[in-house]
Motif scaffolding. Structure first.
Motif, PDB file in Angstrom:
ATOM      1  N   GLY A   1       0.664  -1.176   0.106  1.00 27.51           N
ATOM      2  CA  GLY A   1      -0.043   0.107  -0.158  1.00 27.51           C
ATOM      3  C   GLY A   1       0.791   1.255   0.213  1.00 27.51           C
ATOM      4  N   LEU A   2       0.208   2.268  -0.505  1.00 29.03           N
ATOM      5  CA  LEU A   2       1.023   3.547  -0.464  1.00 29.03           C
ATOM      6  C   LEU A   2       1.712   4.046   0.827  1.00 29.03           C
ATOM      7  CD1 LEU A   2       2.298   5.799  -2.418  1.00 29.03           C
ATOM      8  CD2 LEU A   2       0.130   6.960  -2.155  1.00 29.03           C
ATOM      9  N   GLU A   3       1.168   4.037   1.820  1.00 30.48           N
ATOM     10  CA  GLU A   3       1.595   4.581   3.149  1.00 30.48           C
ATOM     11  C   GLU A   3       2.791   3.716   3.589  1.00 30.48           C
ATOM     12  OE1 GLU A   3       1.070   7.513   4.929  1.00 30.48           O
ATOM     13  OE2 GLU A   3      -0.104   7.636   3.065  1.00 30.48           O
TER      14      GLU A   3
ATOM     15  N   ALA B   1       4.687   1.692   1.927  1.00 27.57           N
ATOM     16  CA  ALA B   1       5.656   2.006   0.664  1.00 27.57           C
ATOM     17  C   ALA B   1       6.276   3.234   1.035  1.00 27.57           C
ATOM     18  CB  ALA B   1       5.104   1.749  -0.495  1.00 27.57           C
ATOM     19  N   ARG B   2       5.605   4.381   1.349  1.00 31.03           N
ATOM     20  CA  ARG B   2       6.032   5.716   1.263  1.00 31.03           C
ATOM     21  C   ARG B   2       7.095   5.803   2.665  1.00 31.03           C
ATOM     22  NH1 ARG B   2       1.478   9.347   1.285  1.00 31.03           N
ATOM     23  NH2 ARG B   2       2.048   9.722  -0.863  1.00 31.03           N
ATOM     24  N   LYS B   3       6.660   4.960   3.674  1.00 31.79           N
ATOM     25  CA  LYS B   3       7.621   5.276   4.787  1.00 31.79           C
ATOM     26  C   LYS B   3       8.891   4.400   4.652  1.00 31.79           C
ATOM     27  CE  LYS B   3       3.780   5.196   8.354  1.00 31.79           C
ATOM     28  NZ  LYS B   3       3.021   4.278   9.500  1.00 31.79           N
ATOM     29  N   LEU B   4       8.882   3.316   3.898  1.00 30.83           N
ATOM     30  CA  LEU B   4      10.075   2.499   3.556  1.00 30.83           C
ATOM     31  C   LEU B   4      11.060   3.275   2.602  1.00 30.83           C
ATOM     32  CD1 LEU B   4      11.784  -0.047   3.646  1.00 30.83           C
ATOM     33  CD2 LEU B   4      10.256  -1.012   1.903  1.00 30.83           C
ATOM     34  N   ALA B   5      10.424   4.192   1.734  1.00 32.93           N
ATOM     35  CA  ALA B   5      11.269   4.730   0.573  1.00 32.93           C
ATOM     36  C   ALA B   5      11.833   6.133   1.520  1.00 32.93           C
ATOM     37  CB  ALA B   5      10.108   5.230  -0.530  1.00 32.93           C
ATOM     38  N   PHE B   6      11.077   6.557   2.026  1.00 33.97           N
ATOM     39  CA  PHE B   6      11.299   7.739   2.972  1.00 33.97           C
ATOM     40  C   PHE B   6      12.691   7.467   3.827  1.00 33.97           C
ATOM     41  CE2 PHE B   6      11.608  11.021   6.095  1.00 33.97           C
ATOM     42  CZ  PHE B   6      11.499  12.125   5.326  1.00 33.97           C
ATOM     43  N   ARG B   7      12.554   6.310   4.505  1.00 29.74           N
ATOM     44  CA  ARG B   7      13.335   5.884   5.516  1.00 29.74           C
ATOM     45  C   ARG B   7      14.817   5.246   4.353  1.00 29.74           C
ATOM     46  NH1 ARG B   7      16.985   6.261   9.020  1.00 29.74           N
ATOM     47  NH2 ARG B   7      17.530   4.626  10.297  1.00 29.74           N
ATOM     48  N   TRP B   8      14.670   4.820   3.420  1.00 30.16           N
ATOM     49  CA  TRP B   8      15.687   4.420   2.515  1.00 30.16           C
ATOM     50  C   TRP B   8      16.446   6.071   2.085  1.00 30.16           C
ATOM     51  CZ3 TRP B   8      16.748   6.390  -2.332  1.00 30.16           C
ATOM     52  CH2 TRP B   8      18.128   5.889  -2.955  1.00 30.16           C
ATOM     53  N   ALA B   9      15.714   6.891   1.811  1.00 31.34           N
ATOM     54  CA  ALA B   9      16.455   8.030   1.655  1.00 31.34           C
ATOM     55  C   ALA B   9      17.205   8.700   2.549  1.00 31.34           C
ATOM     56  CB  ALA B   9      15.122   9.321   1.115  1.00 31.34           C
ATOM     57  N   GLU B  10      16.588   8.579   3.945  1.00 29.81           N
ATOM     58  CA  GLU B  10      17.483   9.310   4.897  1.00 29.81           C
ATOM     59  C   GLU B  10      18.907   8.336   5.020  1.00 29.81           C
ATOM     60  OE1 GLU B  10      14.144  10.690   8.185  1.00 29.81           O
ATOM     61  OE2 GLU B  10      14.389   8.540   8.059  1.00 29.81           O
ATOM     62  N   VAL B  11      18.850   7.104   4.911  1.00 27.83           N
ATOM     63  CA  VAL B  11      19.888   6.094   5.135  1.00 27.83           C
ATOM     64  C   VAL B  11      20.919   6.461   3.880  1.00 27.83           C
ATOM     65  CG1 VAL B  11      20.955   3.855   5.060  1.00 27.83           C
ATOM     66  CG2 VAL B  11      18.919   4.356   6.388  1.00 27.83           C
TER      67      VAL B  11
ATOM     68  N   LYS C   1      10.550   5.638  -8.002  1.00 22.73           N
ATOM     69  CA  LYS C   1       9.215   5.917  -7.865  1.00 22.73           C
ATOM     70  C   LYS C   1       8.387   4.940  -6.962  1.00 22.73           C
ATOM     71  CE  LYS C   1       5.326   6.963 -10.717  1.00 22.73           C
ATOM     72  NZ  LYS C   1       4.701   6.991 -12.294  1.00 22.73           N
ATOM     73  N   VAL C   2       7.809   5.492  -6.063  1.00 26.14           N
ATOM     74  CA  VAL C   2       6.845   4.709  -5.208  1.00 26.14           C
ATOM     75  C   VAL C   2       5.217   4.801  -5.409  1.00 26.14           C
ATOM     76  CG1 VAL C   2       6.575   4.331  -2.842  1.00 26.14           C
ATOM     77  CG2 VAL C   2       8.725   5.315  -3.580  1.00 26.14           C
ATOM     78  N   THR C   3       4.580   3.658  -5.628  1.00 23.92           N
ATOM     79  CA  THR C   3       3.454   3.470  -5.873  1.00 23.92           C
ATOM     80  C   THR C   3       2.640   2.807  -4.818  1.00 23.92           C
ATOM     81  OG1 THR C   3       3.031   1.952  -7.566  1.00 23.92           O
ATOM     82  CG2 THR C   3       3.436   4.197  -8.385  1.00 23.92           C
ATOM     83  N   LYS C   4       1.503   2.605  -4.794  1.00 26.33           N
ATOM     84  CA  LYS C   4       0.766   1.698  -3.821  1.00 26.33           C
ATOM     85  C   LYS C   4       1.105   0.016  -4.011  1.00 26.33           C
ATOM     86  CE  LYS C   4      -3.446   0.802  -6.478  1.00 26.33           C
ATOM     87  NZ  LYS C   4      -4.913   0.756  -6.451  1.00 26.33           N
TER      88      LYS C   4
END
Length: 138
Positions: free
Chosen positions: A13-15, A17-27, A59-62
């Motif tokens: 789901g988007l939420e 996936a969004r959390k995972l992608a955002f955390r990856w960006a931080e790392v 690119k991150v989708t649901k």
């Protein structure tokens, strides 16, 4: 130049996936010295990243992650290894019930292993240094 294109379907789901992608960006910013920009949208997000020798977008989708990266001349030599590591790590994460938690655990495991690997070197280097010269008082 070498290009990498990876697409992986997921059921997060988007939420999530969004959390995972955002955390990856931080790392990626901290560990890989990448400049990352996270653009959140209604139905998809885009993480843009760049550093000397590499740039791209995630690119991150649901229901999918789509990575497009361009490697410069020096990193392009390692394209196959870089791509296989990304695929292996992403596939392992997406197999988990909670990929974000698995990502954090993997990160902790890597940091512990890295610290243990380099600790003997630091201790040996410290032991090899002569004690600081002391001034004698008159």
């Amino acid at each position: 130049m070498a290009d990498i294109h990876i697409v992986r379907e997921h059921a997060l789901g988007l939420e999530q996936a969004r959390k995972l992608a955002f955390r990856w960006a931080e790392v990626a910013e901290k560990k890989l010295e990448m400049d990352c920009t996270y653009a959140e949208g209604k139905s998809s997000d885009v993480v843009s990243f760049k550093r000397p020798g590499a740039s791209g977008e995630l690119k991150v989708t649901k229901d999918r992650f789509e990575l497009d990266a361009r490697l410069g001349l020096l990193l392009g030599v390692f394209k196959a290894r870089i791509e296989s590591e990304i695929v292996k790590n992403l596939d392992q994460l997406l197999e988990q019930e909670d990929p974000l938690h698995a990502f954090e655990q993997g990160l902790q495991k890597h940091e512990t292993k890295h610290a243990a690997k380099h600790a003997p070197r630091k201790a040996a280097a410290k032991a090899a240094k002569p004690p600081a010269a002391r001034k004698k008082s008159p």
